[in-house]
Design a protein around this motif. Structure first.
Motif, PDB file in Angstrom:
ATOM      1  N   ARG A 117       0.855  -1.179   0.000  1.00 37.05           N
ATOM      2  CA  ARG A 117       0.000   0.000   0.000  1.00 37.05           C
ATOM      3  C   ARG A 117       0.897   1.237   0.000  1.00 37.05           C
ATOM      4  O   ARG A 117       1.852   1.322   0.776  1.00 37.05           O
ATOM      5  N   ARG A 118       0.563   2.183  -0.870  1.00 32.20           N
ATOM      6  CA  ARG A 118       1.438   3.337  -1.057  1.00 32.20           C
ATOM      7  C   ARG A 118       0.606   4.574  -1.383  1.00 32.20           C
ATOM      8  O   ARG A 118      -0.407   4.493  -2.067  1.00 32.20           O
ATOM      9  N   ILE A 119       1.052   5.727  -0.904  1.00 26.53           N
ATOM     10  CA  ILE A 119       0.484   7.028  -1.222  1.00 26.53           C
ATOM     11  C   ILE A 119       1.593   7.894  -1.791  1.00 26.53           C
ATOM     12  O   ILE A 119       2.718   7.884  -1.288  1.00 26.53           O
ATOM     13  N   VAL A 120       1.278   8.628  -2.842  1.00 20.74           N
ATOM     14  CA  VAL A 120       2.229   9.589  -3.410  1.00 20.74           C
ATOM     15  C   VAL A 120       1.688  10.984  -3.144  1.00 20.74           C
ATOM     16  O   VAL A 120       0.530  11.278  -3.441  1.00 20.74           O
ATOM     17  N   VAL A 121       2.534  11.839  -2.600  1.00 18.90           N
ATOM     18  CA  VAL A 121       2.157  13.206  -2.264  1.00 18.90           C
ATOM     19  C   VAL A 121       2.929  14.163  -3.171  1.00 18.90           C
ATOM     20  O   VAL A 121       4.165  14.190  -3.150  1.00 18.90           O
ATOM     21  N   ALA A 122       2.212  14.930  -3.984  1.00 26.35           N
ATOM     22  CA  ALA A 122       2.827  15.961  -4.814  1.00 26.35           C
ATOM     23  C   ALA A 122       2.868  17.263  -4.018  1.00 26.35           C
ATOM     24  O   ALA A 122       1.953  17.554  -3.246  1.00 26.35           O
ATOM     25  N   PHE A 123       3.934  18.047  -4.206  1.00 24.83           N
ATOM     26  CA  PHE A 123       4.037  19.300  -3.469  1.00 24.83           C
ATOM     27  C   PHE A 123       4.662  20.377  -4.332  1.00 24.83           C
ATOM     28  O   PHE A 123       5.567  20.123  -5.135  1.00 24.83           O
ATOM     29  N   SER A 124       4.155  21.596  -4.171  1.00 23.33           N
ATOM     30  CA  SER A 124       4.692  22.740  -4.895  1.00 23.33           C
ATOM     31  C   SER A 124       6.023  23.161  -4.295  1.00 23.33           C
ATOM     32  O   SER A 124       6.273  22.953  -3.096  1.00 23.33           O
ATOM     33  N   ALA A 125       6.864  23.771  -5.120  1.00 21.39           N
ATOM     34  CA  ALA A 125       8.179  24.215  -4.663  1.00 21.39           C
ATOM     35  C   ALA A 125       8.050  25.125  -3.455  1.00 21.39           C
ATOM     36  O   ALA A 125       7.202  26.022  -3.414  1.00 21.39           O
ATOM     37  N   GLY A 126       8.861  24.876  -2.440  1.00 20.49           N
ATOM     38  CA  GLY A 126       8.854  25.687  -1.233  1.00 20.49           C
ATOM     39  C   GLY A 126       7.925  25.204  -0.151  1.00 20.49           C
ATOM     40  O   GLY A 126       8.062  25.607   1.012  1.00 20.49           O
ATOM     41  N   LEU A 127       6.963  24.343  -0.486  1.00 20.47           N
ATOM     42  CA  LEU A 127       6.044  23.782   0.505  1.00 20.47           C
ATOM     43  C   LEU A 127       6.605  22.449   0.991  1.00 20.47           C
ATOM     44  O   LEU A 127       7.044  21.633   0.185  1.00 20.47           O
ATOM     45  N   PRO A 163      -0.733  16.235 -11.557  1.00 21.86           N
ATOM     46  CA  PRO A 163      -0.364  14.949 -10.970  1.00 21.86           C
ATOM     47  C   PRO A 163      -1.533  14.212 -10.320  1.00 21.86           C
ATOM     48  O   PRO A 163      -1.585  12.975 -10.354  1.00 21.86           O
ATOM     49  N   LEU A 164      -2.484  14.956  -9.762  1.00 21.66           N
ATOM     50  CA  LEU A 164      -3.661  14.318  -9.161  1.00 21.66           C
ATOM     51  C   LEU A 164      -4.573  13.744 -10.234  1.00 21.66           C
ATOM     52  O   LEU A 164      -5.031  12.604 -10.133  1.00 21.66           O
ATOM     53  N   ARG A 165      -4.823  14.520 -11.259  1.00 25.72           N
ATOM     54  CA  ARG A 165      -5.760  14.086 -12.297  1.00 25.72           C
ATOM     55  C   ARG A 165      -5.178  12.962 -13.148  1.00 25.72           C
ATOM     56  O   ARG A 165      -5.922  12.159 -13.700  1.00 25.72           O
ATOM     57  N   GLU A 166      -3.866  12.901 -13.256  1.00 24.37           N
ATOM     58  CA  GLU A 166      -3.224  11.861 -14.066  1.00 24.37           C
ATOM     59  C   GLU A 166      -2.907  10.617 -13.246  1.00 24.37           C
ATOM     60  O   GLU A 166      -2.366   9.646 -13.786  1.00 24.37           O
ATOM     61  N   GLY A 167      -3.197  10.635 -11.956  1.00 25.19           N
ATOM     62  CA  GLY A 167      -2.968   9.456 -11.133  1.00 25.19           C
ATOM     63  C   GLY A 167      -1.544   9.275 -10.669  1.00 25.19           C
ATOM     64  O   GLY A 167      -1.211   8.249 -10.073  1.00 25.19           O
ATOM     65  N   ARG A 168      -0.666  10.267 -10.907  1.00 25.09           N
ATOM     66  CA  ARG A 168       0.717  10.148 -10.450  1.00 25.09           C
ATOM     67  C   ARG A 168       0.843  10.444  -8.966  1.00 25.09           C
ATOM     68  O   ARG A 168       1.853  10.101  -8.340  1.00 25.09           O
ATOM     69  N   ALA A 169      -0.147  11.093  -8.387  1.00 24.23           N
ATOM     70  CA  ALA A 169      -0.172  11.380  -6.955  1.00 24.23           C
ATOM     71  C   ALA A 169      -1.607  11.294  -6.474  1.00 24.23           C
ATOM     72  O   ALA A 169      -2.547  11.519  -7.241  1.00 24.23           O
ATOM     73  N   GLN A 170      -1.766  10.963  -5.192  1.00 23.73           N
ATOM     74  CA  GLN A 170      -3.099  10.888  -4.602  1.00 23.73           C
ATOM     75  C   GLN A 170      -3.421  12.108  -3.760  1.00 23.73           C
ATOM     76  O   GLN A 170      -4.589  12.412  -3.512  1.00 23.73           O
ATOM     77  N   THR A 172      -2.641  28.370   0.278  1.00 19.91           N
ATOM     78  CA  THR A 172      -2.142  27.003   0.128  1.00 19.91           C
ATOM     79  C   THR A 172      -3.217  26.029   0.607  1.00 19.91           C
ATOM     80  O   THR A 172      -4.055  26.371   1.457  1.00 19.91           O
ATOM     81  N   CYS A 173      -3.188  24.829   0.063  1.00 17.56           N
ATOM     82  CA  CYS A 173      -4.209  23.855   0.438  1.00 17.56           C
ATOM     83  C   CYS A 173      -3.710  22.441   0.174  1.00 17.56           C
ATOM     84  O   CYS A 173      -2.749  22.217  -0.565  1.00 17.56           O
ATOM     85  N   LEU A 174      -4.361  21.489   0.797  1.00 14.97           N
ATOM     86  CA  LEU A 174      -4.233  20.083   0.445  1.00 14.97           C
ATOM     87  C   LEU A 174      -5.357  19.755  -0.525  1.00 14.97           C
ATOM     88  O   LEU A 174      -6.459  20.296  -0.412  1.00 14.97           O
ATOM     89  N   ALA A 175      -5.081  18.885  -1.477  1.00 14.22           N
ATOM     90  CA  ALA A 175      -6.103  18.543  -2.469  1.00 14.22           C
ATOM     91  C   ALA A 175      -6.039  17.072  -2.801  1.00 14.22           C
ATOM     92  O   ALA A 175      -4.958  16.475  -2.862  1.00 14.22           O
TER      93      ALA A 175
END
Length: 278
Positions: free
Chosen positions: A92-102, A133-140, A242-245
């Motif tokens: 089981r794995r989660i990928v978290v995408a983050f903007s630069a500086g966050l 990345p969220l819409r393409e499934g590369r991150a959750q 800023t937000c989590l999505a």
């Protein structure tokens, strides 16, 4: 029509090499086979993808659009196959995408302490990707800055940050303590409308060389301290939220929802009583 991923891969090779012979060699297939597959692909799509001459191969408008889409398609497929393989191995794995500086490290530590059986990977978000990345499934999960298209997404507000002006130390305004937007009138601004850059490193290098100024979120500057640049607060620039999505489909119980809850508690400033999500 059904999308033939093999033909798509062949097309991408030709688009990148701009030459059937070199593309065929890279794919380890014969050139006539490659030519037949591309022509079949064009017939299936109902439009030409390539303009062929005796010396070169160029993309048509449709070909350029398909080449842009191909990267997203490949990302979706690879992400889906990776999740299938992990499920087959019981992972089981989660990928978290983050903007630069966050920064998400503290949230990941808190989550893995509660869920040691779930691995968490991170995906640095390129500035032009936003919610991709969220819409393409590369991150959750995404830790993002507005604005972006939040259609179909559940977003949880986290905080706000100011924007600062990035200038070379030799700039006449560099000695000021703060600036206003009026101070920057007439300055060449390095943004997506005037000069698109591929990375923050490139943008800051252009600023340092005197080719313009840039407005960037304050948190980014902490990772890009340079002796040849100064960062000055712009007092009348609207703050950046800023937000989590996550995708709305991840709104039910599960690891993604658990990570969202943990990250919200960890990343949101103490005493911030804003609404939980939207």
């Amino acid at each position: 029509m059904d999308l033939d991923l093999r033909k798509l891969r062949y097309f991408v090779a030709v688009a990148e090499h701009r030459h059937f012979g070199r593309a065929a060699a890279a794919l380890f297939i014969a050139q006539p086979v490659l030519s037949r597959q591309i022509r079949a692909f064009e017939r299936e799509l109902g439009c030409p993808l390539l303009t062929r001459t005796t010396r070169s191969v160029e993309l048509t408008d449709a070909g350029r659009q398909l080449y842009e889409e191909a990267g997203r398609i490949a990302g979706l497929v690879e992400g889906a196959l990776g999740r299938v393989r992990e499920a087959g191995r019981g992972e089981r794995r989660i990928v978290v995408a983050f903007s630069a500086g966050l920064h998400v490290a503290e949230a990941i530590r808190a989550f893995t302490a509660r869920h040691p059986g779930i691995a968490v990977d991170v995906l640095p978000q390129r500035w032009w990707e936003r919610d991709a990345p969220l819409r393409e499934g590369r991150a959750q999960v995404g830790f993002l800055r507005h604005p972006f298209d939040d259609t179909g997404l559940r977003t949880v507000p986290i905080g706000q940050e100011t924007k600062v002006a990035c200038l070379p130390v030799t700039h006449p305004l560099a000695g000021r303590a703060t600036l206003t937007l009026a101070d920057l009138d007439g300055e060449p601004l390095l943004d997506v409308r005037s000069r698109r850059t591929s990375s923050l490193d490139e943008k800051f290098e252009l600023v340092a060389s005197g080719q313009g100024v840039a407005l960037v979120p304050l948190s980014i500057t902490r990772s890009y301290a340079r002796p040849d640049l100064v960062y000055l607060p712009v007092t009348d620039h609207p703050p950046v939220a800023t937000c989590l999505a996550v995708l709305e489909e991840h709104g039910g119980p599960g690891p993604v929802a658990d990570f969202l809850e943990t990250a919200t508690a960890v990343l949101r400033p103490a005493g911030d009583g804003r609404a939980a999500d939207r």
